[in-house]
Design a protein around this motif. Structure first.
Motif, PDB file in Angstrom:
ATOM      1  N   ASP A 128       0.826  -1.213   0.000  1.00  0.00           N
ATOM      2  CA  ASP A 128       0.000   0.000   0.000  1.00  0.00           C
ATOM      3  C   ASP A 128       0.859   1.261   0.000  1.00  0.00           C
ATOM      4  N   VAL A 129       1.958   1.221   0.749  1.00  0.00           N
ATOM      5  CA  VAL A 129       2.880   2.358   0.753  1.00  0.00           C
ATOM      6  C   VAL A 129       3.532   2.483  -0.625  1.00  0.00           C
ATOM      7  N   GLY A 130       3.937   1.360  -1.187  1.00  0.00           N
ATOM      8  CA  GLY A 130       4.555   1.389  -2.506  1.00  0.00           C
ATOM      9  C   GLY A 130       3.631   1.949  -3.565  1.00  0.00           C
ATOM     10  N   ALA A 131       2.352   1.564  -3.504  1.00  0.00           N
ATOM     11  CA  ALA A 131       1.383   2.066  -4.487  1.00  0.00           C
ATOM     12  C   ALA A 131       1.212   3.571  -4.352  1.00  0.00           C
ATOM     13  N   PHE A 132       1.230   4.061  -3.112  1.00  0.00           N
ATOM     14  CA  PHE A 132       1.087   5.502  -2.887  1.00  0.00           C
ATOM     15  C   PHE A 132       2.302   6.251  -3.441  1.00  0.00           C
ATOM     16  N   VAL A 133       3.492   5.767  -3.149  1.00  0.00           N
ATOM     17  CA  VAL A 133       4.714   6.419  -3.641  1.00  0.00           C
ATOM     18  C   VAL A 133       4.755   6.369  -5.168  1.00  0.00           C
ATOM     19  N   ALA A 134       4.403   5.218  -5.743  1.00  0.00           N
ATOM     20  CA  ALA A 134       4.469   5.048  -7.193  1.00  0.00           C
ATOM     21  C   ALA A 134       3.433   5.882  -7.927  1.00  0.00           C
ATOM     22  N   ALA A 135       2.415   6.368  -7.199  1.00  0.00           N
ATOM     23  CA  ALA A 135       1.389   7.200  -7.821  1.00  0.00           C
ATOM     24  C   ALA A 135       1.847   8.634  -8.019  1.00  0.00           C
ATOM     25  N   ASP A 136       2.993   8.998  -7.436  1.00  0.00           N
ATOM     26  CA  ASP A 136       3.525  10.347  -7.632  1.00  0.00           C
ATOM     27  C   ASP A 136       3.824  10.536  -9.125  1.00  0.00           C
ATOM     28  N   PRO A 137       3.404  11.657  -9.729  1.00  0.00           N
ATOM     29  CA  PRO A 137       3.617  11.876 -11.172  1.00  0.00           C
ATOM     30  C   PRO A 137       5.083  11.803 -11.606  1.00  0.00           C
ATOM     31  N   ALA A 138       6.005  12.082 -10.663  1.00  0.00           N
ATOM     32  CA  ALA A 138       7.427  12.072 -11.014  1.00  0.00           C
ATOM     33  C   ALA A 138       8.070  10.705 -10.850  1.00  0.00           C
ATOM     34  N   TYR A 139       7.351   9.770 -10.250  1.00  0.00           N
ATOM     35  CA  TYR A 139       7.962   8.495  -9.869  1.00  0.00           C
ATOM     36  C   TYR A 139       8.474   7.697 -11.066  1.00  0.00           C
ATOM     37  N   ASP A 140       7.635   7.483 -12.071  1.00  0.00           N
ATOM     38  CA  ASP A 140       8.017   6.619 -13.188  1.00  0.00           C
ATOM     39  C   ASP A 140       9.236   7.137 -13.931  1.00  0.00           C
ATOM     40  N   GLU A 141       9.270   8.438 -14.195  1.00  0.00           N
ATOM     41  CA  GLU A 141      10.428   9.001 -14.907  1.00  0.00           C
ATOM     42  C   GLU A 141      11.684   8.914 -14.053  1.00  0.00           C
ATOM     43  N   PHE A 142      11.541   9.198 -12.753  1.00  0.00           N
ATOM     44  CA  PHE A 142      12.692   9.106 -11.855  1.00  0.00           C
ATOM     45  C   PHE A 142      13.263   7.691 -11.854  1.00  0.00           C
ATOM     46  N   MET A 143      12.384   6.695 -11.679  1.00  0.00           N
ATOM     47  CA  MET A 143      12.858   5.317 -11.619  1.00  0.00           C
ATOM     48  C   MET A 143      13.491   4.879 -12.936  1.00  0.00           C
ATOM     49  N   ALA A 144      12.917   5.313 -14.037  1.00  0.00           N
ATOM     50  CA  ALA A 144      13.494   4.954 -15.338  1.00  0.00           C
ATOM     51  C   ALA A 144      14.903   5.526 -15.478  1.00  0.00           C
ATOM     52  N   ARG A 145      15.073   6.770 -15.041  1.00  0.00           N
ATOM     53  CA  ARG A 145      16.399   7.401 -15.140  1.00  0.00           C
ATOM     54  C   ARG A 145      17.405   6.728 -14.199  1.00  0.00           C
ATOM     55  N   ILE A 146      16.982   6.426 -12.972  1.00  0.00           N
ATOM     56  CA  ILE A 146      17.875   5.784 -12.006  1.00  0.00           C
ATOM     57  C   ILE A 146      18.246   4.386 -12.479  1.00  0.00           C
ATOM     58  N   GLU A 147      17.258   3.633 -12.946  1.00  0.00           N
ATOM     59  CA  GLU A 147      17.536   2.281 -13.431  1.00  0.00           C
ATOM     60  C   GLU A 147      18.487   2.305 -14.629  1.00  0.00           C
ATOM     61  N   GLY A 148      18.280   3.253 -15.514  1.00  0.00           N
ATOM     62  CA  GLY A 148      19.172   3.373 -16.662  1.00  0.00           C
ATOM     63  C   GLY A 148      20.588   3.722 -16.245  1.00  0.00           C
ATOM     64  N   LEU A 149      20.719   4.643 -15.291  1.00  0.00           N
ATOM     65  CA  LEU A 149      22.041   5.036 -14.812  1.00  0.00           C
ATOM     66  C   LEU A 149      22.761   3.857 -14.159  1.00  0.00           C
ATOM     67  N   ILE A 150      22.056   3.126 -13.306  1.00  0.00           N
ATOM     68  CA  ILE A 150      22.685   2.038 -12.571  1.00  0.00           C
ATOM     69  C   ILE A 150      23.085   0.901 -13.513  1.00  0.00           C
ATOM     70  N   THR A 151      22.215   0.529 -14.426  1.00  0.00           N
ATOM     71  CA  THR A 151      22.575  -0.546 -15.356  1.00  0.00           C
ATOM     72  C   THR A 151      23.704  -0.124 -16.292  1.00  0.00           C
ATOM     73  N   PHE A 152      23.832   1.183 -16.539  1.00  0.00           N
ATOM     74  CA  PHE A 152      24.958   1.691 -17.327  1.00  0.00           C
ATOM     75  C   PHE A 152      26.258   1.626 -16.525  1.00  0.00           C
ATOM     76  N   LEU A 153      26.188   1.959 -15.219  1.00  0.00           N
ATOM     77  CA  LEU A 153      27.403   2.077 -14.410  1.00  0.00           C
ATOM     78  C   LEU A 153      27.952   0.738 -13.939  1.00  0.00           C
ATOM     79  N   LEU A 154      27.091  -0.213 -13.590  1.00  0.00           N
ATOM     80  CA  LEU A 154      27.573  -1.437 -12.949  1.00  0.00           C
ATOM     81  C   LEU A 154      28.634  -2.168 -13.772  1.00  0.00           C
ATOM     82  N   PRO A 155      28.438  -2.429 -15.059  1.00  0.00           N
ATOM     83  CA  PRO A 155      29.499  -3.127 -15.800  1.00  0.00           C
ATOM     84  C   PRO A 155      30.780  -2.314 -15.909  1.00  0.00           C
ATOM     85  N   ARG A 156      30.660  -1.008 -15.864  1.00  0.00           N
ATOM     86  CA  ARG A 156      31.866  -0.168 -15.923  1.00  0.00           C
ATOM     87  C   ARG A 156      32.634  -0.209 -14.613  1.00  0.00           C
TER      88      ARG A 156
END
Length: 301
Positions: free
Chosen positions: A217-245
Motif C-alpha cells: 500500500d505504501v509502494g502504491a502511494f509512492v508510485a502514484a507520484d507523477p514524477a515516480y516513473d520518470e525518476f525510476m526509469a532514469r535511475i535504473e538506466g544510470l545504474i545498469t549503465f554504471l555497474l558493468p563499468r
C-alpha cells in the motif's frame, strides 16, 4: 620518528583498523586474517612504525593493525601523524578503516551481553560510549573507509570487508542497496547516493503512517507520484549503465543509498525496487534499511 625516512621495503598495503568498542573491530581483524593479511592488535603506538618497517622488509606483506583507546600511548593526533608520515615516506597504500555504530545500539549490545565498556568501569555504559565517540571523532572524520555496523550481521560485515580489502581478484561485483533517514545523517560509506524526498510522503496519510516501504500500500502511494516513473526509469538506466563499468574498473564492492526524511517509507520502497533490479541483472545484491526499526538484528556483532 626520524627513522621513518631511512627505511625502505616492499610493504604492499597497510590498513589501520579502529572504531568504537562493540562496533566489530575484532570481527574485522579476524576477517583480515582469513583473507591472508598479517594482523596485529593493540601494539603500543611507539612500536607501530617499527612493525611497518619490519613488514616492509618482507616479500610484499599486507598488514592490518588494530588500534583503539586501549592501545598504549594512544592519541588520535599521534595516530593521524603516524599515518601522515607513512604516506609521506612513500609506504605503499595506507588506509584507515573506522568501524562505526549507532550509540543506542552500542548501549544495547553492551547491556545485553553484560560486557564492560573500556571507558565505563565505574560509570554507566552510556557515559563510556559518549566519551569514546568524542575521543575518536578525529579518526572517524579522517577514515578512508568507514563502515557503519549498526544493522549488519557478522556475515554481512565480513562480506563488506572482503569487498574492500580482499587480496584476491573479485569474481563479481557485490552491491549493497541501502535506505536511510537524512534526519539521522548520511551514510558515509555510500558510493552513489540519491535523495527521494521529492516524492509524495506516506507519513501524512493516517492509514499509511504506521506502515513501511516494504508494504504494497505504501509502494502504491509512492508510485502514484507523477514524477515516480520518470525518476525510476532514469535511475535504473544510470545504474545498469554504471555497474558493468565498475566491474571493468576492478571495483568489487559498491553501496547505493536512497534517503528520505524518516528512512521508513519512500527510501525503503525505492531501495527495494533497485535491489531487485541489481539482483536480476546478475550481481550479488544485499539490502540494508539502515533506519527502519527492526530491519536488522542490532546485536548480531
Amino acid at each position: 620518528m626520524s627513522d621513518m625516512n631511512s627505511a625502505s621495503g616492499s610493504l604492499n598495503q597497510l590498513v589501520i583498523v579502529s572504531g568504537l568498542s562493540g562496533a566489530g573491530k575484532s570481527t574485522a581483524l579476524h576477517q583480515f586474517e582469513d583473507m591472508g593479511w598479517e594482523v596485529a592488535d593493540n601494539i603500543p603506538l611507539f612500536l607501530l612504525t617499527r612493525m611497518v618497517e619490519e613488514a616492509g622488509r618482507g616479500a610484499g606483506d599486507n598488514l592490518a593493525i588494530g588500534i583503539d583507546l586501549r592501545t598504549r600511548g594512544f592519541s588520535t593526533e599521534q595516530v593521524l601523524e603516524i599515518i601522515g608520515e607513512l604516506r609521506a615516506r612513500g609506504t605503499n597504500r595506507v588506509r584507515l578503516l573506522f568501524l562505526d555504530c549507532d550509540e543506542a545500539i552500542l548501549q544495547r549490545r553492551f547491556t545485553e551481553t553484560r560486557r564492560k565498556h573500556p571507558l565505563a568501569a565505574d560509570r554507566p555504559v552510556a557515559d563510556g560510549i559518549r566519551l569514546e565517540i568524542e575521543r575518536l571523532a578525529g579518526l572517524k572524520e579522517a577514515a578512508d573507509v568507514r563502515i557503519d555496523s549498526s544493522y549488519l550481521s557478522q556475515p554481512e560485515l565480513k562480506r563488506i570487508l572482503t569487498g574492500y580489502f580482499s587480496l584476491q581478484p573479485a569474481s563479481r561485483l557485490s552491491v549493497t542497496v541501502m535506505s536511510f533517514s537524512y534526519a539521522k545523517g548520511i551514510p558515509r560509506e555510500a558510493d552513489l547516493m540519491f535523495d527521494v524526498r521529492f516524492l509524495q510522503n506516506p507519513h501524512y496519510k493516517d492509514d499509511l503512517r504506521a506502515l513501511t516501504g516494504q508494504d504494497p500500500d505504501v509502494g502504491a502511494f509512492v508510485a502514484a507520484d507523477p514524477a515516480y516513473d520518470e525518476f525510476m526509469a532514469r535511475i535504473e538506466g544510470l545504474i545498469t549503465f554504471l555497474l558493468p563499468r565498475y566491474v571493468d574498473e576492478g571495483k568489487s564492492y559498491l553501496t547505493i543509498a536512497f534517503g528520505c526524511t524518516g528512512g521508513r517509507h519512500r527510501s525503503v520502497w525505492v531501495a527495494e525496487k533497485i535491489h531487485d533490479l541489481v539482483a536480476n541483472s546478475g550481481y550479488f545484491a544485499n539490502r540494508v534499511h539502515r533506519d527502519l526499526p527492526g530491519a536488522r538484528d542490532s546485536n548480531a556483532l
